[in-house]
Design an enzyme around this catalytic site. Structure first.
Site, short mmCIF file in Angstrom:
data_model
loop_
_atom_site.label_atom_id
_atom_site.label_comp_id
_atom_site.label_asym_id
_atom_site.label_seq_id
_atom_site.Cartn_x
_atom_site.Cartn_y
_atom_site.Cartn_z
N HIS A 108 13.72 19.11 34.91
CA HIS A 108 13.80 17.66 35.05
C HIS A 108 15.24 17.17 35.19
O HIS A 108 15.49 16.10 35.72
CB HIS A 108 13.21 16.96 33.81
CG HIS A 108 11.77 17.26 33.59
ND1 HIS A 108 10.80 17.03 34.54
CD2 HIS A 108 11.11 17.79 32.53
CE1 HIS A 108 9.62 17.40 34.08
NE2 HIS A 108 9.78 17.86 32.86
N HIS A 134 22.76 14.79 29.48
CA HIS A 134 22.11 15.18 30.73
C HIS A 134 22.38 14.11 31.77
O HIS A 134 22.94 13.05 31.46
CB HIS A 134 20.60 15.37 30.50
CG HIS A 134 19.95 14.12 30.03
ND1 HIS A 134 19.77 13.83 28.69
CD2 HIS A 134 19.45 13.05 30.71
CE1 HIS A 134 19.18 12.65 28.58
NE2 HIS A 134 18.99 12.15 29.77
N HIS A 136 21.06 11.93 35.50
CA HIS A 136 20.01 11.47 36.41
C HIS A 136 20.68 11.19 37.76
O HIS A 136 21.77 10.62 37.79
CB HIS A 136 19.36 10.18 35.89
CG HIS A 136 18.70 10.35 34.54
ND1 HIS A 136 17.38 10.67 34.39
CD2 HIS A 136 19.22 10.24 33.29
CE1 HIS A 136 17.09 10.74 33.09
NE2 HIS A 136 18.19 10.49 32.39
N GLU A 146 19.55 5.31 36.50
CA GLU A 146 18.33 4.76 35.91
C GLU A 146 18.47 3.26 35.67
O GLU A 146 17.67 2.47 36.12
CB GLU A 146 18.03 5.49 34.59
CG GLU A 146 17.69 6.95 34.82
CD GLU A 146 16.62 7.45 33.86
OE1 GLU A 146 16.91 7.54 32.66
OE2 GLU A 146 15.51 7.77 34.33
N HIS A 159 23.70 10.41 30.36
CA HIS A 159 23.18 9.99 29.05
C HIS A 159 23.64 10.97 27.99
O HIS A 159 23.38 12.17 28.11
CB HIS A 159 21.64 9.94 29.07
CG HIS A 159 21.09 8.84 29.92
ND1 HIS A 159 19.81 8.85 30.41
CD2 HIS A 159 21.68 7.68 30.35
CE1 HIS A 159 19.62 7.72 31.11
NE2 HIS A 159 20.74 7.02 31.09
N THR A 240 13.74 7.52 28.47
CA THR A 240 13.31 7.18 29.84
C THR A 240 12.40 8.23 30.44
O THR A 240 12.10 8.19 31.62
CB THR A 240 14.54 6.96 30.76
OG1 THR A 240 15.23 8.20 30.91
CG2 THR A 240 15.47 5.91 30.19
N THR A 241 12.00 9.21 29.61
CA THR A 241 11.01 10.20 30.04
C THR A 241 9.92 10.27 28.96
O THR A 241 10.17 9.88 27.81
CB THR A 241 11.66 11.59 30.19
OG1 THR A 241 12.28 11.95 28.96
CG2 THR A 241 12.68 11.60 31.32
ZN LIG Z 1 18.31 10.31 30.38
#
Ligand SMILES: [Zn+2]
Length: 380
Positions: A108, A134, A136, A146, A159, A240-241
């Site tokens: 992911h 991590h 995005h 995001e 993040h 957010t996941t």
């Molecule tokens: Zn994140």
């Protein structure tokens, strides 16, 4: 898709440890009951949700359909200036190269595990310990942050996930409203290579497939975040996941980070997901604010609607950061500049006028006479 648990503890999930397992009932260790069965934001491991299915996360993970979800669009005109929001302070973020950190492709995202010696020591009401960070990102054809600011989506977003030290573990913390703190910053393309991000990006080719990991030497993790930690947005939101727990106190920095074009390509093009497809567009769409307020640590009222907190000024980039937030100080500086220019112009006009009057006299002696006469008059 039925709720799907995994043969791993929440703690493993939080650390992002990959382990494949068959679906079973939700892990009782979470103490959360069905169907909260995997945790991917603080430590995404391989799990059965996908970004293609993001509109339906709420089916298997009810919190994803809640009213305090992340990410959000930050409308700077509607943020509330809160002078109580003090600068974010970090401690222990500078790691020696001898300390090795796990960097992993979990299908992911790319995730860097962080030692618990890293902490947020200022800006929040409580202290928070780091767990992992991590990213995005988007695709070669579009951006992938995001959060958005005034509708603008940035190229990518980092993040850094922390948990409240008043809890014994991140597992425990993550179910409480003040359990998690995530520091977020936007990534943009700039004119030069970012040496801090290079510490991560240079290893991506070794972890192209899902589940792969590599040990990377420690470096100054704070370099991945903006130098200016005074200006930020703050709101209460969620992971957010899936499972989208609504336990995150978000900080989104106003200042953006810059990566070279080549670095951004490395991020977007290198990794593959569990289907062997390019790992791209790993961002969730913005969620409704509902009744929430977004606080700002600075006054945003001078931001015009089209301005974003980004900036690509070369001199700013040279300092390792950028930002185009427009403040009262800037307005004053411009005003004084204009005043100075007007005064200088008036002075030059006066000189010019005076000189041209003098040149109309045929000889310098005559002017001398006039001068003398004037001074005589004065003394009279
Ligand atoms: Zn994140």
């Amino acid at each position: 898709m039925p709720p799907c648990g995994r043969e791993r503890s929440i703690a493993e999930l939080l650390r992002g440890t990959p382990r494949r397992g068959r679906c079973r009932e939700p892990d009782p260790a979470s103490g959360l009951g069905s169907p909260r069965c995997s945790l991917t934001e603080p430590g995404p491991g391989h799990s059965h949700w996908s970004y293609e299915d993001r509109e339906h996360w709420g089916v298997g993970y009810p919190d994803c359909a809640g009213t305090m979800q992340s990410p959000i669009n930050i409308d700077t005109a509607k943020t509330i200036f809160s002078p109580q929001l003090r600068p974010i302070q970090l401690s222990g973020y500078s790691l020696p190269a001898s300390e090795k950190l796990k960097l992993r492709n979990n299908g992911h995202t790319v995730l860097l595990e962080l030692p618990e010696t890293l902490a947020i020591t200022g800006g929040y009401a409580q202290q928070y310990r780091a767990v992992q960070l991590h990213l995005h990102w988007g695709s070669p054809s579009g951006p992938g942050s995001e959060h958005t600011v005034n509708g603008h989506r940035f190229a990518a977003e980092i993040h850094v996930v922390h948990y409240n030290t008043k809890y014994d573990s991140v597992t425990e913390a993550m179910v409480y409203p003040d359990g998690l703190a995530v520091l977020g910053a936007f990534l943009e393309v700039g004119p030069r290579e970012n040496p801090y991000y290079q510490e991560i990006l240079q290893h991506l080719h070794k972890i192209q497939t899902e589940g792969k990991e590599v040990l990377v030497p420690g470096f100054n993790i704070a370099g991945l975040l903006p130098a200016n930690m005074k200006f930020y947005f703050h709101y209460n939101g969620s992971l957010t996941t899936p499972p989208c727990y609504q336990t995150v106190k978000w900080t989104v920095f106003n200042q953006t980070m810059q990566l070279s074009h080549s670095q951004m390509s490395t991020l977007v093009m290198n990794l593959r997901n569990d289907d062997g497809k390019p790992l791209q567009n790993n961002y969730r769409l913005v969620q409704d604010l509902h009744r929430r307020q977004v606080l700002a640590s600075f006054q945003t009222t001078l931001l015009s609607p089209k301005q974003t907190p980004s900036g690509s000024d070369a001199s700013e980039a040279a300092e390792g950061h950028s930002g185009s937030s427009f403040h009262a100080g800037d307005v004053l500086a411009v005003l004084f500049g204009v005043l100075f220019a007007v005064t200088a112009l008036a002075f030059l006009l006066y000189i010019y006028k005076h000189r041209s009057q003098n040149t109309r006299m045929d000889s310098p002696t005559k002017s001398k006479v006039i001068y003398t006469a004037a001074s005589t008059e004065n003394t009279a």
